[in-house]
Scaffold this active site. Structure first.
Site, PDB file in Angstrom:
ATOM      1  N   GLY A 255      62.285  40.822  63.632  1.00 59.56           N
ATOM      2  CA  GLY A 255      61.784  39.953  64.671  1.00 59.56           C
ATOM      3  C   GLY A 255      62.793  39.217  65.274  1.00 59.56           C
TER       4      GLY A 255
ATOM      5  CG  HIS B  24      52.866  41.665  63.752  1.00 57.14           C
ATOM      6  ND1 HIS B  24      52.748  40.257  63.792  1.00 57.14           N
ATOM      7  CD2 HIS B  24      54.159  41.981  63.708  1.00 57.14           C
ATOM      8  CE1 HIS B  24      54.157  39.679  63.663  1.00 57.14           C
ATOM      9  NE2 HIS B  24      54.753  40.769  63.491  1.00 57.14           N
TER      10      HIS B  24
ATOM     11  CG  ASN C 139      57.554  42.584  67.033  1.00 59.90           C
ATOM     12  OD1 ASN C 139      57.182  42.849  68.134  1.00 59.90           O
ATOM     13  ND2 ASN C 139      56.738  41.989  66.312  1.00 59.90           N
TER      14      ASN C 139
ATOM     15  CD  GLU D 224      53.715  37.060  65.150  1.00 56.90           C
ATOM     16  OE1 GLU D 224      54.774  36.763  64.897  1.00 56.90           O
ATOM     17  OE2 GLU D 224      53.791  37.746  66.387  1.00 56.90           O
TER      18      GLU D 224
ATOM     19  CB  SER E 247      63.183  36.587  57.593  1.00 61.08           C
ATOM     20  OG  SER E 247      62.059  35.877  57.846  1.00 61.08           O
TER      21      SER E 247
ATOM     22  N   GLY F 242      59.133  31.934  58.648  1.00 60.02           N
ATOM     23  CA  GLY F 242      59.188  30.704  59.351  1.00 60.02           C
ATOM     24  C   GLY F 242      58.660  29.777  58.466  1.00 60.02           C
TER      25      GLY F 242
ATOM     26  CD  GLU G  74      53.949  41.697  59.449  1.00 57.08           C
ATOM     27  OE1 GLU G  74      54.564  41.124  60.541  1.00 57.08           O
ATOM     28  OE2 GLU G  74      52.612  41.946  59.788  1.00 57.08           O
TER      29      GLU G  74
ATOM     30  CE  LYS H 178      57.633  38.557  65.702  1.00 58.67           C
ATOM     31  NZ  LYS H 178      57.279  37.639  64.468  1.00 58.67           N
TER      32      LYS H 178
END
Length: 253
Positions: free
Chosen positions: A236, A97, A9, A99, A215, A175, A169, A11
């Site tokens: 990612g 997703h 991904n 986000e 991650s 993060g 996820e 992004k």
């Protein structure tokens, strides 16, 4: 045998030129994939055609959209439709997703509409689910992810849900400085499969690929992918580096 998948991904990253260089580098260095293995590149919408040209007929490599809209066409400025993807021969789309859920307020019921239109038009949804930190700390992750599946996927028939790829996820491990262990990842993947099995039966549940999206990197991919219910990763940052993503592809079972 369910598919083992390394999904990248990107992004909202990379210029077109950087993206083309990245794709060519990965394809030149990655191993030849087995029949049950796939690599999927979810690239920004402006790059779909260029990426698909580069991927071309390479064995079991595909390009995905990062998002689709729930309507086939119309006055929806800035959105991407399934018809547009079909015209580019794009076969996959990321749906739900974290986000998109967090920044754009996409609900479980809205995502159900996206799943429907994707399947109706022969586009494979990569459906994302997962819990935020406060839910994990309250040990409410099982009920949280079960609700996401139930409200977005469980209206599907047994044959339809087998066409969906699920990506778990752990938002709390992205993060935040916190890390999910391979045991924690396996535990929630096993639970997700059990929820599907309770609805559709163990045979159907065992045919669905469930990817880990917390991650994933070269250093932990092999350990994660060796878990019995983890069928690959939705990657990612590590997918933006040739060596890192090639190592992740190599870690597929």
């Amino acid at each position: 045998m369910r598919k083992q998948i390394a999904a990248a991904n990107w992004k909202m990253n990379l210029t077109l030129q950087q993206g083309e260089e990245l794709l060519k580098g990965i394809l030149a260095n990655a191993k030849t994939l087995n029949e049950n293995q796939q690599v999927i590149f979810a690239v920004p919408s402006p790059y779909l055609q260029a990426a698909n040209t580069i991927v071309g007929e390479t064995k079991n490599n595909f390009v995905a959209a990062q998002n689709i809209y729930s309507k086939k066409s119309g006055a929806y400025t800035g959105e991407v439709s399934v018809e547009m993807l079909q015209s580019l021969n794009i076969q996959f789309a990321v749906i739900g997703h974290s986000e998109r859920r967090e920044y754009f307020g996409e609900s479980n019921t809205f995502l159900a509409d996206k799943v429907n239109i994707a399947l109706e038009n022969n586009i494979t949804p990569i459906f994302c689910c997962g819990e935020p930190l406060e839910v994990r700390e309250a040990e409410g992750q099982n009920a949280f992810v079960a609700k996401q599946l139930e409200e977005s996927l469980f209206h599907l028939s047994s044959e339809e849900i087998k066409k969906v790829v699920i990506a778990y996820e752990p938002i709390w491990a992205i993060g935040t400085g916190k890390t999910a262990t391979s045991e924690q990842a396996q535990e929630i993947h096993q639970y997700l499969r059990s929820v599907i099995a309770n609805k559709y039966g163990a045979t159907t549940a065992d045919e669905i690929s469930i990817l880990y999206g917390g991650s994933v990197k070269a250093a932990n991919a092999k350990e994660l992918f060796s878990q019995p219910d983890i069928d690959g990763g939705l990657v990612g940052g590590a997918a933006l580096k040739v060596d890192e993503f090639v190592s992740i592809i190599d870690a597929l079972n």
